[in-house]
Design an enzyme around this catalytic site. Sequence first.
Site, PDB file in Angstrom:
ATOM      1  N   SER A  79      46.367 -15.086  23.947  1.00  0.00           N
ATOM      2  CA  SER A  79      44.910 -14.844  23.305  1.00  0.00           C
ATOM      3  C   SER A  79      44.200 -16.146  22.946  1.00  0.00           C
ATOM      4  O   SER A  79      43.648 -16.783  23.967  1.00  0.00           O
ATOM      5  CB  SER A  79      45.303 -14.006  21.880  1.00  0.00           C
ATOM      6  OG  SER A  79      44.134 -13.214  21.466  1.00  0.00           O
ATOM      7  N   ASP A 312      45.252  -7.956  26.082  1.00  0.00           N
ATOM      8  CA  ASP A 312      45.513  -9.381  25.305  1.00  0.00           C
ATOM      9  C   ASP A 312      47.099  -9.766  25.515  1.00  0.00           C
ATOM     10  O   ASP A 312      47.928  -9.068  25.280  1.00  0.00           O
ATOM     11  CB  ASP A 312      45.295  -9.130  23.909  1.00  0.00           C
ATOM     12  CG  ASP A 312      45.216 -10.409  23.017  1.00  0.00           C
ATOM     13  OD1 ASP A 312      46.208 -10.904  22.979  1.00  0.00           O
ATOM     14  OD2 ASP A 312      44.319 -10.482  22.443  1.00  0.00           O
TER      15      ASP A 312
END
Length: 758
Positions: A79, A312
Site C-alpha cells: 500500500s 490494495d
Amino acid sequence: MRDKELRLALVCYGGISLAVYMHGITGEIWRLACASRAFQDAAAPGDGSEGVYQALLAEIADHADLRLRILPDIIAGASAGGINGIFLAQALATGQSLEPLTHMWLENADIEALLDPDAAPDRFSKLWATPLAWMVSDRNQIDGTVEPGSREDVARKLRQFVRSRWFEPPFGGTRLTHMLLDALDAMAAGPKGARLLPPGQPLDLFVTVTDFRGHPERLRLNSPAEVVETEHRLVFPFSDSGDGQLADAAELALAARATSSFPGAFPPLKVGEVDAVLKERKQRWPGRKAFLRRVLPRHAAVNAAEDAVLIDGSVLANAPFRPAIDALRDRPAKRQIDRRFVYVDPVPGYNFNLGISKVEAPGFFQTIIGAVSELPRQQPIRDNLEAIDARTARVERLRGILAGLRDDVEAAVVRLFGYTLLLDYPTPARLAGWRRRAQVAAAKDAGLSYSAYARLKLADVTALTVATLQRAGGDTGPDSLRRIGRCVEEALAARGVTSDTAAALAATAPIVDFLRRFDLGFRVRRLRLMARRLAEMDEHGDDDLLAPVREAVYASLAEYLDLERSDAFLALRADVRRIATDPDAALTALDAAMNLPAIDARTDRRLSAGLVSLPKDVRRPLLLGYLGFPFYDIATLPLLQGEGLDEFDPVKVDRISPDDAKAIREGGAAATLKGTQFHNFGAFFSRAYRENDYLWGRLHGADRLIDIVVSTLPASSRLRPGRVAAIKRDAFLAILAAEEERLTAIPGLFEALRKEIG
C-alpha cells in the site's frame, strides 16, 4: 582498516495518508545510502543530513578503524509502503534523486487533487450529508491540531469528501496513475548520480497486491490426487542486478497503483487503465507482455491478464516480511556483513474502533467492517519475527558446533599431513592436492555416517541443479519443477550417479565427477567458514595483517555466489525447454555455463597468494580450517537442512516508528503526526498536515538510522557518552534548515522544534 557492510532489508507497512510521513523516512534512508557512497568514494560531504551521515561514517572509521558501508538491498512494501518502496528502489538502482518527489507529495496527496472529477459534488448533491461531514470533522479536533490559517480549508475539504458520490470510490484511479507516472518522470528528469549499490550487489523489490477475484492454485494431496484452491495473494517482484535499470516506468506505476488501491477510496486496478493512460501520454510499454506473464502467470496462461482485478496489497499482507526473508538466499558477500531487517510502521498499535469504547461490544456493522477490512491487515508480525529468530538460532547453533569441533578437526588435519604442511609454501597446486587428500580422509574417518552425508549432499546438489534449470527455463510452477526433476534424475542415472553410488570415493567415480562440476554449495560453505574464522581473528587485532586473505576469500566467494543469482543462466532457456527429449544436453550446458573447475583454479591462486603473505603462526589456523572443512561439513550439513544461510550471520530486527524516535519528543504518533486523524486519511485534507508529517518523517528517520548505524560498532569501540546525542542534534538542525523555506504552512512547528532540540 576493516570493511563491513550494514545491509538493510526494508519492510514498509501501509498507512494511507501517512505515505507522506513514510516519504520523509525513506528519504533519509536514501540520503544515508548517498552518504555511504560518497564516503567510499572520498567525495566532498553532501548537504543537510547527508553531510551529517557522512561525517558519522568518517568518525566511525577514525574511532573504530572500521570502514562501514550502508547497503539497502532488499525492499518490500504494501500500500502506502509499496509506493514509497518503489520510489526508493528506483533511486537506489538508477542514481536518481528522491528530492523531486517531495513537492509532488505535498501538492498532489490532497483530497481535491485525488477526487475523481465524476465523483466531485455539486452544490445540490447530498446536502443532507453535510451534518455528517461536520460530525466526522469534529470542529474541536480541527481547532486543536490544525494551524489557524488551515482550519477552514480542512473543514471545507472534509465536507466535500463526505458529499462526494456514495457507493463508488471517490478517488480517481486514472488520476493516481497519471500522478505516479509524473513522479517517475520527475525523478528521471532530476539530478542523477551513480547507482548507490556496488557492482554485483543485487537490489530486490517486492510489492504486495491482492487479486480480488483470485486465481486457481493446484495442490497435490494423497487423496484426491489434486485439488484446486483460490489464491488472492500476489507479490510483484523487481530486481536490479547492477545495470541501473529496475523496470520500465509503466511497470513500476502499475505496481504502485495496484498496491495502493485502498478499498472504498480508490477503484480496483485493471491493466486496461494503465494502457489507456499510456496511450493518452503517448508513452510506449515494450515489455508489457513479458511483464504480465511474469507477475500474473496464472492469468496470462489463459490469456486473462487484462481481466485481473487488483486491489490494495495491505488487505492480506500489510507486513510483507516473507519475500524479504526469502531474498536472503540470493545475496553475494565480499566482506563482513551486519544484516538488519528494518520495518517502518507509521502507527504502531493502530486500533480501528469505529467509535466504540474498549469495554463496549462491537455492533453488527462494526463487526463486519472490522473483520473484512481491518483485522487482516493489523495482524502482528510475530510469525515473521519467529522465523527470523529461528534462522538466527540455527546460525548461532551452527557456530557453536563449529567452535566445539575445532580442536578435533585441527588434530585430524595435523595427523594427516604432519607439521611440515604448515611450513610449506601453499602453491595453488599444493592447495588443490591437499584439499583432495583431506576430503578422502574425512570420508574414511566418518565411517557409516559418511553414507548418509553423501546421500544428503547428492539430494541437495540435485535439487539445486533442478531449481537452477527451472529458473533458466522461465517456468516457475510446481509442475515444471517436477518435470525437470524427473529429467535430471534420468540424465544422472544414465551417468551412473544414483543414491546407491553416492558414497563412492574413487577419483574416477561418476558421483565425484558430478560433485566437482555441480556442487556449488560445498564451495560456498567452505569459504563462509574461512570468512567466519577471519572475523574471529579480526577481533583479536589481526585485521591489517589478514587483509590479503580476506580479499581473496570474499573475491572468490562473490564469484561462486554470482552463480546463485536468479538471472545467472537465462541463456540456457532453449536447452531447458528441450530437456524432455535431451536431458543430458541441458546438464552439459549448465556445466559449461557454471564452469566450477575454472573458478576453483582462480580461488586456489587467490588463496595461495594471500596465505603466503602471512607469518606461519597466523597462516596455521586458516590453513587448518580450510583443509579441515570436509570434517566440519560432514558433521554440520544435516543441521542446515537446505537452509543455505548464505550470509552466515545472525539477522537483527529494528523498527522505525514514532514510538521509537524519542530524541526530540515523547508521545509517539499522537504527539507528532496529523495524518492519523480520520482513520489515517487526515493528511489528504491539509497541506499543513502533510508538511507536518513529512518533516517528522525526516526527523524520526534520522533519529532511528543514527541509532542503527551506531549499533554496528563492537562493544569495545562505542562512541563516547553524549556523542550520539550530539550527532542527532546536528542532523535535526540540518533537516530544519533544509526544509524551513519549503514548508511554509507550519512556521510554528519549526520554532517549537528548535526549542525542543536545544
